[in-house]
Motif scaffolding. Structure first.
Motif, PDB file in Angstrom:
ATOM      1  N   GLY A 157      57.712 -54.155 -18.659  1.00  8.90           N
ATOM      2  CA  GLY A 157      57.323 -53.605 -17.366  1.00  8.90           C
ATOM      3  C   GLY A 157      57.373 -54.657 -16.271  1.00  8.90           C
ATOM      4  N   ALA A 158      56.886 -55.855 -16.585  1.00  7.28           N
ATOM      5  CA  ALA A 158      56.899 -56.949 -15.608  1.00  7.28           C
ATOM      6  C   ALA A 158      58.326 -57.328 -15.233  1.00  7.28           C
ATOM      7  CB  ALA A 158      56.154 -58.156 -16.174  1.00  7.28           C
ATOM      8  N   VAL A 173      50.721 -57.340  -6.940  1.00  3.52           N
ATOM      9  CA  VAL A 173      49.718 -56.276  -7.098  1.00  3.52           C
ATOM     10  C   VAL A 173      50.170 -55.270  -8.149  1.00  3.52           C
ATOM     11  CG1 VAL A 173      48.618 -54.317  -5.950  1.00  3.52           C
ATOM     12  CG2 VAL A 173      48.770 -56.527  -4.786  1.00  3.52           C
ATOM     13  N   ILE A 174      51.448 -54.883  -8.107  1.00  6.99           N
ATOM     14  CA  ILE A 174      51.959 -53.903  -9.063  1.00  6.99           C
ATOM     15  C   ILE A 174      51.941 -54.473 -10.482  1.00  6.99           C
ATOM     16  CG2 ILE A 174      54.028 -52.640  -9.789  1.00  6.99           C
ATOM     17  CD1 ILE A 174      54.686 -52.245  -6.846  1.00  6.99           C
ATOM     18  N   THR A 175      52.320 -55.732 -10.620  1.00  7.32           N
ATOM     19  CA  THR A 175      52.306 -56.358 -11.940  1.00  7.32           C
ATOM     20  C   THR A 175      50.885 -56.485 -12.475  1.00  7.32           C
ATOM     21  OG1 THR A 175      54.308 -57.615 -11.395  1.00  7.32           O
ATOM     22  CG2 THR A 175      53.018 -58.381 -13.270  1.00  7.32           C
ATOM     23  N   ALA A 176      49.949 -56.839 -11.590  1.00  8.09           N
ATOM     24  CA  ALA A 176      48.547 -56.934 -11.990  1.00  8.09           C
ATOM     25  C   ALA A 176      48.014 -55.574 -12.419  1.00  8.09           C
ATOM     26  CB  ALA A 176      47.709 -57.498 -10.844  1.00  8.09           C
ATOM     27  N   ALA A 177      48.383 -54.530 -11.669  1.00  9.12           N
ATOM     28  CA  ALA A 177      47.958 -53.176 -12.033  1.00  9.12           C
ATOM     29  C   ALA A 177      48.555 -52.778 -13.380  1.00  9.12           C
ATOM     30  CB  ALA A 177      48.380 -52.184 -10.951  1.00  9.12           C
ATOM     31  N   TRP A 178      49.795 -53.174 -13.618  1.00  8.88           N
ATOM     32  CA  TRP A 178      50.445 -52.871 -14.892  1.00  8.88           C
ATOM     33  C   TRP A 178      49.753 -53.612 -16.042  1.00  8.88           C
ATOM     34  CZ3 TRP A 178      52.927 -49.217 -16.980  1.00  8.88           C
ATOM     35  CH2 TRP A 178      53.670 -49.402 -18.151  1.00  8.88           C
ATOM     36  N   ALA A 182      48.399 -51.823 -19.348  1.00  8.30           N
ATOM     37  CA  ALA A 182      48.745 -52.286 -20.686  1.00  8.30           C
ATOM     38  C   ALA A 182      47.497 -52.625 -21.497  1.00  8.30           C
ATOM     39  CB  ALA A 182      49.665 -53.504 -20.600  1.00  8.30           C
ATOM     40  N   ALA A 183      46.487 -53.211 -20.853  1.00  7.87           N
ATOM     41  CA  ALA A 183      45.243 -53.557 -21.537  1.00  7.87           C
ATOM     42  C   ALA A 183      44.490 -52.306 -21.966  1.00  7.87           C
ATOM     43  CB  ALA A 183      44.368 -54.420 -20.626  1.00  7.87           C
ATOM     44  N   VAL A 184      44.487 -51.291 -21.113  1.00 11.30           N
ATOM     45  CA  VAL A 184      43.828 -50.026 -21.451  1.00 11.30           C
ATOM     46  C   VAL A 184      44.554 -49.351 -22.618  1.00 11.30           C
ATOM     47  CG1 VAL A 184      43.369 -47.687 -20.622  1.00 11.30           C
ATOM     48  CG2 VAL A 184      42.829 -49.662 -19.171  1.00 11.30           C
ATOM     49  N   ALA A 185      45.890 -49.390 -22.586  1.00 13.98           N
ATOM     50  CA  ALA A 185      46.678 -48.823 -23.688  1.00 13.98           C
ATOM     51  C   ALA A 185      46.392 -49.566 -24.993  1.00 13.98           C
ATOM     52  CB  ALA A 185      48.158 -48.875 -23.353  1.00 13.98           C
ATOM     53  N   PHE A 186      46.283 -50.879 -24.896  1.00 16.45           N
ATOM     54  CA  PHE A 186      45.955 -51.700 -26.069  1.00 16.45           C
ATOM     55  C   PHE A 186      44.601 -51.311 -26.633  1.00 16.45           C
ATOM     56  CE2 PHE A 186      43.545 -55.560 -27.337  1.00 16.45           C
ATOM     57  CZ  PHE A 186      44.203 -55.844 -28.520  1.00 16.45           C
ATOM     58  N   SER A 187      43.626 -51.120 -25.765  1.00 15.54           N
ATOM     59  CA  SER A 187      42.297 -50.721 -26.220  1.00 15.54           C
ATOM     60  C   SER A 187      42.331 -49.331 -26.860  1.00 15.54           C
ATOM     61  CB  SER A 187      41.321 -50.732 -25.043  1.00 15.54           C
ATOM     62  OG  SER A 187      40.023 -50.376 -25.471  1.00 15.54           O
ATOM     63  N   ALA A 188      43.006 -48.395 -26.206  1.00 16.61           N
ATOM     64  CA  ALA A 188      43.072 -47.021 -26.718  1.00 16.61           C
ATOM     65  C   ALA A 188      43.736 -46.952 -28.089  1.00 16.61           C
ATOM     66  CB  ALA A 188      43.827 -46.143 -25.725  1.00 16.61           C
ATOM     67  N   TRP A 189      44.660 -47.865 -28.335  1.00 13.56           N
ATOM     68  CA  TRP A 189      45.393 -47.921 -29.607  1.00 13.56           C
ATOM     69  C   TRP A 189      44.444 -47.984 -30.805  1.00 13.56           C
ATOM     70  CZ3 TRP A 189      50.171 -47.987 -31.872  1.00 13.56           C
ATOM     71  CH2 TRP A 189      50.345 -48.720 -33.045  1.00 13.56           C
ATOM     72  N   HIS A 190      43.301 -48.635 -30.632  1.00 13.79           N
ATOM     73  CA  HIS A 190      42.373 -48.841 -31.738  1.00 13.79           C
ATOM     74  C   HIS A 190      41.620 -47.579 -32.150  1.00 13.79           C
ATOM     75  CE1 HIS A 190      43.069 -52.929 -30.250  1.00 13.79           C
ATOM     76  NE2 HIS A 190      42.749 -53.340 -31.459  1.00 13.79           N
ATOM     77  N   LEU A 212      43.317 -57.814 -21.362  1.00 16.03           N
ATOM     78  CA  LEU A 212      43.635 -58.536 -20.124  1.00 16.03           C
ATOM     79  C   LEU A 212      43.686 -60.046 -20.356  1.00 16.03           C
ATOM     80  CD1 LEU A 212      41.536 -56.630 -17.424  1.00 16.03           C
ATOM     81  CD2 LEU A 212      44.033 -56.853 -17.513  1.00 16.03           C
ATOM     82  N   VAL A 213      42.745 -60.561 -21.141  1.00 12.04           N
ATOM     83  CA  VAL A 213      42.738 -61.988 -21.437  1.00 12.04           C
ATOM     84  C   VAL A 213      43.995 -62.379 -22.206  1.00 12.04           C
ATOM     85  CG1 VAL A 213      41.557 -63.834 -22.683  1.00 12.04           C
ATOM     86  CG2 VAL A 213      40.225 -62.154 -21.401  1.00 12.04           C
ATOM     87  N   LEU A 214      44.362 -61.567 -23.188  1.00 14.17           N
ATOM     88  CA  LEU A 214      45.567 -61.854 -23.970  1.00 14.17           C
ATOM     89  C   LEU A 214      46.822 -61.783 -23.105  1.00 14.17           C
ATOM     90  CD1 LEU A 214      44.622 -59.903 -27.220  1.00 14.17           C
ATOM     91  CD2 LEU A 214      44.963 -62.388 -27.035  1.00 14.17           C
TER      92      LEU A 214
END
Length: 242
Positions: A157-158, A173-178, A182-190, A212-214
């Motif tokens: 995406g970036a 801004v768009i990359t930060a929003a992405w 991606a972090a939310v998708a990663f969390s939802a995956w679990h 987000l940290v990763l």
């Protein structure tokens, strides 16, 4: 004199890992996972390789182990043939393990801060796992989930945003929003699939912050540090707090 001192200081700052270094530094995690997961009834959901290797080996354990080792040898040969053997220096593994341990601790407390307390129950489902299972699955999560979410989802995406938008505030801004998406998708995956955890808001937020940290580690330090951080954090959560 001052510029020379500054140059020397810059030489001491570890550079972001490149593709060859990433290949070498993540090899132990790849091998540990694949040599161990065959003994378990489960595998990481993002892992597309184990089933293919097992099928190729016709479900023969010695053949599977041999194929896995051959993959590792092929990695080493490629690194040697391209003059990148330095990626396999022992001190590099020690340094990245130390660096990733610091990141894992910081990530733990960043997630805890986001939900207001240190939620040791976030990985409660891991408490039923033994040490061997916890370590192997941690390696798989570190390797394959970082490929899926940091390299695949966020990274591609970036690259798209970089191609579409010129450098500036809009692209940032768009990359930060992405990165947040991606972090939310990663969390939802679990929480997806038969082995997914029961949904809980605190653990969801905690994992999103970890995502987000990763992503930040991936952007500023590279793929290998993100893999090691993820793997070592999961060992902490699954085994040491298990």
């Amino acid at each position: 004199m001052g510029s020379e001192a500054a140059a020397n200081e810059q030489d001491k700052v570890p550079a972001k890992s490149d593709a060859w270094t990433d290949l070498g530094l993540t090899l132990p995690i790849f091998l540990l996972y694949h040599l161990g997961v065959v003994f378990l009834p489960v595998r990481n959901a993002a892992d597309p390789v184990t089933a293919e290797l097992a099928a190729l080996a016709k479900n023969s354990l010695p053949t599977y182990a041999g194929l896995t080792v051959l993959v590792g040898i092929a990695f080493v040969v490629v690194l040697a043939a391209t003059g990148q053997k330095k990626a396999l220096e022992g001190k590099r593994f020690a340094l990245i393990a130390f660096e990733a341990t610091l990141y894992a601790i910081l990530m733990r407390f960043a997630g805890a801060y986001a939900v207001g307390s240190l939620p040791l129950a976030v990985e409660a489902s891991a408490q039923t796992r033994g040490v061997f299972t916890g370590v192997v699955m941690s390696m798989g999560a570190g390797f394959y989930e970082e490929i899926a979410f940091r390299v695949g989802l966020f990274g591609l995406g970036a690259l798209l945003f970089k191609a579409v938008f010129s450098a500036g505030a809009t692209r940032f801004v768009i990359t930060a929003a992405w990165a947040v998406v991606a972090a939310v998708a990663f969390s939802a995956w679990h929480y997806v699939g038969a082995l997914g955890d029961s949904f809980d808001v605190a653990s969801f937020v905690f994992r999103a912050v970890c995502g987000l940290v990763l992503t930040a580690i991936f952007v500023f330090r590279g793929f290998a540090p993100a893999v090691w951080t993820h793997a070592l954090y999961d060992v902490w959560a699954m085994v040491l707090h298990g």
